[in-house]
Write a protein that holds these residues in place. Structure first.
Motif, PDB file in Angstrom:
ATOM      1  N   PHE A  62      18.821  48.358  71.280  1.00  0.00           N
ATOM      2  CA  PHE A  62      20.059  47.640  71.109  1.00  0.00           C
ATOM      3  C   PHE A  62      20.660  48.547  70.136  1.00  0.00           C
ATOM      4  CE2 PHE A  62      16.986  46.635  67.897  1.00  0.00           C
ATOM      5  CZ  PHE A  62      17.630  46.726  66.500  1.00  0.00           C
ATOM      6  N   THR A  63      21.887  48.431  70.222  1.00  0.00           N
ATOM      7  CA  THR A  63      22.935  49.663  69.412  1.00  0.00           C
ATOM      8  C   THR A  63      23.545  48.806  68.358  1.00  0.00           C
ATOM      9  OG1 THR A  63      22.851  51.139  71.290  1.00  0.00           O
ATOM     10  CG2 THR A  63      24.792  50.799  69.522  1.00  0.00           C
ATOM     11  N   THR A  64      23.833  49.019  67.043  1.00  0.00           N
ATOM     12  CA  THR A  64      24.453  48.578  65.996  1.00  0.00           C
ATOM     13  C   THR A  64      25.549  49.458  65.734  1.00  0.00           C
ATOM     14  OG1 THR A  64      23.187  49.519  64.555  1.00  0.00           O
ATOM     15  CG2 THR A  64      22.512  47.395  65.139  1.00  0.00           C
ATOM     16  N   CYS A  65      26.644  48.779  65.295  1.00  0.00           N
ATOM     17  CA  CYS A  65      27.928  49.386  64.615  1.00  0.00           C
ATOM     18  C   CYS A  65      27.579  49.396  63.059  1.00  0.00           C
ATOM     19  CB  CYS A  65      29.291  48.730  64.786  1.00  0.00           C
ATOM     20  SG  CYS A  65      29.975  49.299  66.445  1.00  0.00           S
ATOM     21  N   GLN A  66      27.566  50.519  62.233  1.00  0.00           N
ATOM     22  CA  GLN A  66      27.612  50.404  60.810  1.00  0.00           C
ATOM     23  C   GLN A  66      28.140  51.451  60.110  1.00  0.00           C
ATOM     24  OE1 GLN A  66      23.147  50.618  61.959  1.00  0.00           O
ATOM     25  NE2 GLN A  66      23.019  52.267  60.375  1.00  0.00           N
ATOM     26  N   THR A  67      28.565  51.175  58.951  1.00  0.00           N
ATOM     27  CA  THR A  67      29.217  52.197  57.870  1.00  0.00           C
ATOM     28  C   THR A  67      28.021  52.992  57.417  1.00  0.00           C
ATOM     29  OG1 THR A  67      29.322  50.380  56.260  1.00  0.00           O
ATOM     30  CG2 THR A  67      31.446  50.932  57.361  1.00  0.00           C
ATOM     31  N   HIS A  68      28.154  54.129  57.307  1.00  0.00           N
ATOM     32  CA  HIS A  68      27.163  55.178  57.073  1.00  0.00           C
ATOM     33  C   HIS A  68      27.471  56.091  55.492  1.00  0.00           C
ATOM     34  CE1 HIS A  68      23.589  57.879  57.684  1.00  0.00           C
ATOM     35  NE2 HIS A  68      24.550  59.040  57.343  1.00  0.00           N
ATOM     36  N   GLN A  69      26.473  56.058  54.647  1.00  0.00           N
ATOM     37  CA  GLN A  69      26.615  56.771  53.439  1.00  0.00           C
ATOM     38  C   GLN A  69      25.443  57.902  53.416  1.00  0.00           C
ATOM     39  OE1 GLN A  69      24.591  56.583  50.539  1.00  0.00           O
ATOM     40  NE2 GLN A  69      22.753  55.170  51.504  1.00  0.00           N
ATOM     41  N   GLU A  70      25.846  58.811  52.573  1.00  0.00           N
ATOM     42  CA  GLU A  70      24.702  59.775  52.167  1.00  0.00           C
ATOM     43  C   GLU A  70      24.772  59.957  50.707  1.00  0.00           C
ATOM     44  OE1 GLU A  70      25.072  63.110  54.677  1.00  0.00           O
ATOM     45  OE2 GLU A  70      24.768  62.118  56.599  1.00  0.00           O
ATOM     46  N   ASN A  71      23.676  59.995  49.925  1.00  0.00           N
ATOM     47  CA  ASN A  71      23.771  60.129  48.442  1.00  0.00           C
ATOM     48  C   ASN A  71      25.044  59.329  47.869  1.00  0.00           C
ATOM     49  OD1 ASN A  71      21.587  61.957  48.651  1.00  0.00           O
ATOM     50  ND2 ASN A  71      22.887  63.589  49.586  1.00  0.00           N
ATOM     51  N   GLY A  72      25.246  58.037  48.577  1.00  0.00           N
ATOM     52  CA  GLY A  72      26.347  57.510  47.916  1.00  0.00           C
ATOM     53  C   GLY A  72      27.564  57.643  48.027  1.00  0.00           C
ATOM     54  N   HIS A  73      27.791  58.673  49.122  1.00  0.00           N
ATOM     55  CA  HIS A  73      29.109  58.910  49.385  1.00  0.00           C
ATOM     56  C   HIS A  73      29.352  58.478  50.966  1.00  0.00           C
ATOM     57  CE1 HIS A  73      29.847  61.356  45.909  1.00  0.00           C
ATOM     58  NE2 HIS A  73      28.657  61.906  46.140  1.00  0.00           N
ATOM     59  N   ALA A  74      30.500  57.758  51.337  1.00  0.00           N
ATOM     60  CA  ALA A  74      30.861  57.146  52.525  1.00  0.00           C
ATOM     61  C   ALA A  74      31.065  58.593  53.483  1.00  0.00           C
ATOM     62  CB  ALA A  74      32.172  56.393  52.564  1.00  0.00           C
ATOM     63  N   VAL A  75      30.410  58.469  54.561  1.00  0.00           N
ATOM     64  CA  VAL A  75      30.560  59.520  55.566  1.00  0.00           C
ATOM     65  C   VAL A  75      31.460  59.129  56.774  1.00  0.00           C
ATOM     66  CG1 VAL A  75      29.221  60.777  57.321  1.00  0.00           C
ATOM     67  CG2 VAL A  75      28.271  60.495  54.712  1.00  0.00           C
ATOM     68  N   ASP A  76      30.991  58.095  57.503  1.00  0.00           N
ATOM     69  CA  ASP A  76      31.376  57.602  58.820  1.00  0.00           C
ATOM     70  C   ASP A  76      31.346  56.146  59.021  1.00  0.00           C
ATOM     71  OD1 ASP A  76      28.987  57.893  59.606  1.00  0.00           O
ATOM     72  OD2 ASP A  76      29.410  59.785  60.770  1.00  0.00           O
ATOM     73  N   VAL A  77      31.725  55.708  60.114  1.00  0.00           N
ATOM     74  CA  VAL A  77      31.215  54.536  61.007  1.00  0.00           C
ATOM     75  C   VAL A  77      30.767  55.181  62.207  1.00  0.00           C
ATOM     76  CG1 VAL A  77      31.812  52.442  62.088  1.00  0.00           C
ATOM     77  CG2 VAL A  77      33.106  53.065  59.958  1.00  0.00           C
TER      78      VAL A  77
END
Length: 379
Positions: A101-116
């Motif tokens: 299955f596939t999800t949409c999610q907002t992505h962060q690295e080390n507390g910083h927003a990267v992408d959806v």
């Protein structure tokens, strides 16, 4: 208070292109399938009758035989902020064998927003855990506040994955065909690649080749009309004009808070569909007028058990806290709008609407505390 709210809604809907709305009690029966959820964002239907429900704070629930359990999965990289988090979900067409299955999610690295991004997972045979398989598509724009993150994926009958995205509250994104925000994307469900018959397939930019429609503000509902191939979306307006749209490949839906690129301030006073700036912009099928309902999920009612309501489009609302029923003609023109009284101010904010394999309608609430999964059947 309930009477005042209902009267206001009727006046609002009377201003749209359809006939005035009216409340019709006793049409639906609402069953509570699960509670104890937190911002349930979507519903996935497993072959064994179980249900998967992603929750915005980065949790995934399995609902089976009246019991709700947490699915163990590593969502530690999900950016849970504002409107962002774990959002839409869609099962693979071959889920019965692949368990994907596939999800949409907002992505962060080390507390910083990267992408959806779109992430593909594999559900364990016992449903107790899920393991990440691949990042299906990265690079969708994100706002660190989480604002206007979208994000609703839906499988089309031809196997294409359609994804409604948000403009991240940035002025130029919706009209920028090199950005994946403020769009409906059409991609390969297993690879995330553009499909060769997409409207901008001749572009050198793979992002532009993924675009099916553009000029959107924040698409949170994507539904396929059974037997027609028509794709109908629901979209958040600012303080006015939430929209229901019929997608036209390559169409511009007219949202441009940059006013032609001259304003970087995200001017939300502009029209949702600016036909002055874009004379060829695709007009909406329905609009909420001068009030916002915050329309979210949408789904078509399927099956003869719905009687006269079979084929009607359900649109649920967050701020409006209601369910709208839009009857469409063959060309998808709205002919009548009704407000089933069973939902008026009774369940709070409504987020997802999906039609189940048996034709029942499933709706989630999004109040943030003890949210529910509801099954709706004819009254």
């Amino acid at each position: 208070m309930r009477l005042v709210t209902l009267v206001a809604a009727v006046l609002l809907l009377a201003a749209c292109s359809a006939a005035p709305a009216k409340s019709e009690p006793g049409r639906f029966t609402v069953h509570e399938v699960a509670d104890g959820l937190e911002h349930g964002w979507d519903v996935g239907f497993l072959p064994d009758g179980s249900l998967l429900v992603p929750q915005r704070p980065g949790k995934l629930a399995l609902v089976r035989d009246g019991r709700t359990t947490d699915v163990r999965a590593d969502f530690s990289d999900v950016l849970v902020q504002g409107e962002g988090g774990l959002m839409g979900l869609v099962l693979a067409a071959d889920f019965a064998t692949s368990r994907e299955f596939t999800t949409c999610q907002t992505h962060q690295e080390n507390g910083h927003a990267v992408d959806v991004r779109l992430v593909t997972w594999r559900l364990a045979d016992d449903g107790a855990s899920a393991a990440k398989v691949r990042d299906l598509l990265t690079g969708l724009p994100v706002n660190p506040s989480g604002r206007h993150s979208g994000c609703r994926p839906t499988l089309a009958p031809d196997g294409a994955l359609l994804v409604g995205t948000g403009d991240t509250a940035r002025s130029t994104v919706a009209q920028d065909r090199h950005s994946l925000g403020g769009k409906v994307l059409r991609i390969h469900a297993k690879t995330g690649e553009p499909l060769p018959d997409n409207p901008f397939s001749a572009s050198a930019d793979p992002n532009e080749r993924r675009i099916y429609t553009y000029g959107h503000r924040n698409v949170q509902g994507v539904a396929i009309r059974p037997g027609t191939g028509q794709v109908v979306t629901s979209e958040h307006g600012p303080a006015f004009d939430d929209e229901v749209n019929l997608l036209r490949p390559g169409g511009n839906y007219g949202w441009d808070p940059s006013k032609g690129g001259v304003d970087s301030s995200y001017d939300e006073s502009v029209p949702m569909t600016d036909t002055t700036r874009f004379p060829d912009a695709v007009r909406p099928l329905w609009t909420s007028g001068q009030v916002t309902e915050a329309t979210s999920g949408d789904a078509f009612l399927t099956g003869k058990q719905w009687g006269a309501d079979e084929g009607a489009l359900v649109v649920v609302a967050l701020k409006g806290q209601k369910l709208l029923l839009l009857h469409l003609d063959a060309a998808a023109k709205v002919t009548r709008v009704t407000l089933p009284a069973e939902f008026n101010d009774k369940f709070g904010r409504l987020r997802a609407a999906r039609s189940g394999p048996d034709g029942s309608l499933y709706v989630t609430t999004s109040n943030g505390s003890n949210d529910k999964l509801l099954r709706v059947t004819p009254g």
